[in-house]
Scaffold this active site. Structure first.
Site, PDB file in Angstrom:
ATOM      1  N   SER A 139      -1.568 -12.089   7.072  1.00 43.27           N
ATOM      2  CA  SER A 139      -0.643 -11.498   8.298  1.00 43.27           C
ATOM      3  C   SER A 139      -0.370 -12.540   9.150  1.00 43.27           C
ATOM      4  O   SER A 139      -1.651 -13.504   9.449  1.00 43.27           O
ATOM      5  CB  SER A 139      -1.569 -10.241   8.728  1.00 43.27           C
ATOM      6  OG  SER A 139      -1.073  -9.820  10.012  1.00 43.27           O
ATOM      7  N   TYR A 152      -9.707  -7.085  11.470  1.00 41.49           N
ATOM      8  CA  TYR A 152      -8.714  -7.432  10.664  1.00 41.49           C
ATOM      9  C   TYR A 152      -8.080  -8.619  10.599  1.00 41.49           C
ATOM     10  O   TYR A 152      -8.012  -9.254   9.642  1.00 41.49           O
ATOM     11  CB  TYR A 152      -7.696  -6.463  10.954  1.00 41.49           C
ATOM     12  CG  TYR A 152      -6.176  -6.446  10.428  1.00 41.49           C
ATOM     13  CD1 TYR A 152      -5.903  -5.526   9.193  1.00 41.49           C
ATOM     14  CD2 TYR A 152      -4.998  -7.318  10.767  1.00 41.49           C
ATOM     15  CE1 TYR A 152      -4.525  -5.490   8.584  1.00 41.49           C
ATOM     16  CE2 TYR A 152      -3.796  -7.219  10.035  1.00 41.49           C
ATOM     17  CZ  TYR A 152      -3.660  -6.461   9.152  1.00 41.49           C
ATOM     18  OH  TYR A 152      -2.329  -6.574   8.459  1.00 41.49           O
TER      19      TYR A 152
HETATM   20  N1  LIG Z   1       2.934  -3.455   7.798  1.00 40.33           N
HETATM   21  C1  LIG Z   1       2.664  -4.468   8.663  1.00 40.33           C
HETATM   22  O1  LIG Z   1       3.048  -4.701   9.763  1.00 40.33           O
HETATM   23  C2  LIG Z   1       1.766  -5.532   7.971  1.00 40.33           C
HETATM   24  C3  LIG Z   1       1.782  -6.747   8.674  1.00 40.33           C
HETATM   25  C4  LIG Z   1       0.972  -7.747   8.060  1.00 40.33           C
HETATM   26  C5  LIG Z   1       0.237  -7.605   6.736  1.00 40.33           C
HETATM   27  N2  LIG Z   1       0.338  -6.351   6.495  1.00 40.33           N
HETATM   28  C6  LIG Z   1      -0.694  -6.112   5.247  1.00 40.33           C
HETATM   29  O2  LIG Z   1       0.276  -5.646   4.366  1.00 40.33           O
HETATM   30  C7  LIG Z   1      -0.445  -5.069   3.174  1.00 40.33           C
HETATM   31  C8  LIG Z   1       0.063  -3.792   2.681  1.00 40.33           C
HETATM   32  O3  LIG Z   1       0.092  -2.775   4.030  1.00 40.33           O
HETATM   33  P1  LIG Z   1       1.487  -1.961   4.304  1.00 40.33           P
HETATM   34  O4  LIG Z   1       1.911  -2.296   5.459  1.00 40.33           O
HETATM   35  O5  LIG Z   1       2.425  -1.814   3.068  1.00 40.33           O
HETATM   36  O6  LIG Z   1       0.654  -0.603   4.360  1.00 40.33           O
HETATM   37  P2  LIG Z   1       0.542   0.915   3.522  1.00 40.33           P
HETATM   38  O7  LIG Z   1      -0.383   1.713   4.221  1.00 40.33           O
HETATM   39  O8  LIG Z   1       2.123   1.212   3.362  1.00 40.33           O
HETATM   40  O9  LIG Z   1       0.127   0.331   2.185  1.00 40.33           O
HETATM   41  C9  LIG Z   1      -1.433   0.068   1.949  1.00 40.33           C
HETATM   42  C10 LIG Z   1      -1.695   0.661   0.493  1.00 40.33           C
HETATM   43  O10 LIG Z   1      -3.031   0.234   0.196  1.00 40.33           O
HETATM   44  C11 LIG Z   1      -3.626   1.095  -0.451  1.00 40.33           C
HETATM   45  N3  LIG Z   1      -5.137   1.046  -0.411  1.00 40.33           N
HETATM   46  C12 LIG Z   1      -6.058   1.174   0.909  1.00 40.33           C
HETATM   47  N4  LIG Z   1      -7.082   1.052   0.753  1.00 40.33           N
HETATM   48  C13 LIG Z   1      -7.236   0.904  -0.644  1.00 40.33           C
HETATM   49  C14 LIG Z   1      -8.399   0.552  -1.608  1.00 40.33           C
HETATM   50  N5  LIG Z   1      -9.518   0.576  -1.315  1.00 40.33           N
HETATM   51  N6  LIG Z   1      -8.206   0.147  -3.070  1.00 40.33           N
HETATM   52  C15 LIG Z   1      -6.771   0.437  -3.336  1.00 40.33           C
HETATM   53  N7  LIG Z   1      -5.652   0.650  -2.427  1.00 40.33           N
HETATM   54  C16 LIG Z   1      -6.105   0.817  -1.227  1.00 40.33           C
HETATM   55  C17 LIG Z   1      -3.206   2.416   0.346  1.00 40.33           C
HETATM   56  O11 LIG Z   1      -3.430   3.705  -0.439  1.00 40.33           O
HETATM   57  C18 LIG Z   1      -1.518   2.158   0.513  1.00 40.33           C
HETATM   58  O12 LIG Z   1      -0.999   2.765  -0.677  1.00 40.33           O
HETATM   59  C19 LIG Z   1      -1.952  -4.876   3.767  1.00 40.33           C
HETATM   60  O13 LIG Z   1      -2.816  -5.953   3.275  1.00 40.33           O
HETATM   61  C20 LIG Z   1      -1.586  -5.237   5.286  1.00 40.33           C
HETATM   62  O14 LIG Z   1      -2.743  -5.616   6.027  1.00 40.33           O
HETATM   63  C21 LIG Z   1       1.130  -5.323   6.857  1.00 40.33           C
END
Ligand SMILES: NC(=O)c1ccc[n+]([C@@H]2O[C@H](COP(=O)([O-])OP(=O)(O)OC[C@H]3O[C@@H](n4cnc5c(N)ncnc54)[C@H](O)[C@@H]3O)[C@@H](O)[C@H]2O)c1
Length: 272
Positions: A139, A152
């Site tokens: 991130s 985080y």
């Molecule tokens: N959305 C943002 O702004 C952003 C920015 C930087 C990084 N990220 C990272 O991107 C990645 C994906 O997140 P997203 O934004 O798509 O969010 P999201 O909530 O849409 O997707 C996250 C997914 O991870 C799954 N998950 C959570 N805990 C879990 C576990 N213990 N085992 C298996 N699956 C699990 C959830 O069920 C969900 O489907 C994450 O690592 C997040 O930290 C997101």
């Protein structure tokens, strides 16, 4: 495009957001995709839409990760791409209120899972003997302060270190290890971090999308497809000489100027 045809890709956290978009993109580019998540309903839906397979996997449980890799190898004949993407906002709040158990739970989902994913994916890829691509989602919160909760941000920064370290070790096996650092991206992450569902979640996500549209030089919110495009590149042979890297996909947020210092888009630059 068929850049990924013949490749078997596992994506964790693929039931939603960035992971679901990557699953769609990888499949569109010809990969056989294994959708892994704790959310069975949405995960099965994503897998059905792309003709992939769903495996229930809680990334905090090592035996689940081991079984996930085995399912790809046994069910599809190999493992070419392992995309460790599952993550949660985790514990929030000031450092003075840090709860040790919540710290451990956040680290288990956001960091330990990435290391264990690398462990089992590298074992399978080494046995296969034809290299592979490991991708992890970090991130912008790893790169600058104030862009995410403390634990985080620490986990995401540790993923950068882990990526570079494991990349050096695995290069002789032809295994490339890279990470993607998304900026603010419109997904369910923010709402689930607040424990919101349904209409309340949709309301918060819409408000965040509006805010994100003005937070960086490219004046629109980041979308899951933006991140999925970078992941497809790293998964493909187009990135054959790319390892130990963090690709930042953030609309210019970290590379340009701070969000509080953006120029007014209506102001024309002064003539020299
Ligand atoms: N959305 C943002 O702004 C952003 C920015 C930087 C990084 N990220 C990272 O991107 C990645 C994906 O997140 P997203 O934004 O798509 O969010 P999201 O909530 O849409 O997707 C996250 C997914 O991870 C799954 N998950 C959570 N805990 C879990 C576990 N213990 N085992 C298996 N699956 C699990 C959830 O069920 C969900 O489907 C994450 O690592 C997040 O930290 C997101």
């Amino acid at each position: 495009m068929t850049r990924l045809s013949g490749k078997v890709a596992v994506i964790t956290g693929a039931a939603s957001g960035i992971g679901a978009s990557a699953a769609q993109r990888f499949a569109a580019e010809g990969a056989t995709v294994v959708v892994a998540d704790v959310d069975e309903t949405s995960g099965k839906q994503v897998a059905a839409e792309i003709g992939g397979t769903f495996i229930r996997c809680d990334v905090t449980v090592e035996s689940d990760i081991e079984a996930l890799v085995a399912a790809a190898v046994d069910g599809h004949g190999g493992l070419d791409v392992f995309y460790g993407n599952a993550g949660v906002t985790g514990i929030q709040g000031p450092i003075t209120g840090l709860d040790a158990s919540a710290f451990d739970r956040t680290v288990a989902v956001n960091l330990r899972s990435i290391a264990l994913g690398m462990k089992h994916a590298c074992r399978a890829m080494q046995t296969q003997g034809k290299g592979g691509s490991i991708i992890s989602t970090t991130s912008v919160a790893a790169l600058q302060g104030g862009l995410g909760p403390h634990v985080y941000s620490a986990c995401k920064a540790a993923i950068v270190g882990l990526t570079r370290s494991v990349a050096v070790e695995q290069a002789p096996f032809g295994i490339r290890v890279n990470a993607i650092a998304p900026g603010g991206t419109v997904t369910n992450l923010f709402a689930s971090g607040e424990g919101l569902e349904g209409e309340a979640a949709a309301h918060l996500t819409a408000a965040i999308a509006e805010k994100l549209a003005h937070g960086q030089p490219i004046r629109r919110a980041g979308m899951p497809a933006d991140i999925a495009a970078a992941a497809a590149y790293l998964a493909s042979d187009d990135a054959a000489f790319v390892t130990a890297q963090v690709i930042v996909v953030d609309g210019g947020l970290t590379g340009a100027f701070s969000a509080g210092n953006l120029p007014d888009p209506n102001e024309q630059p002064a003539a020299e």
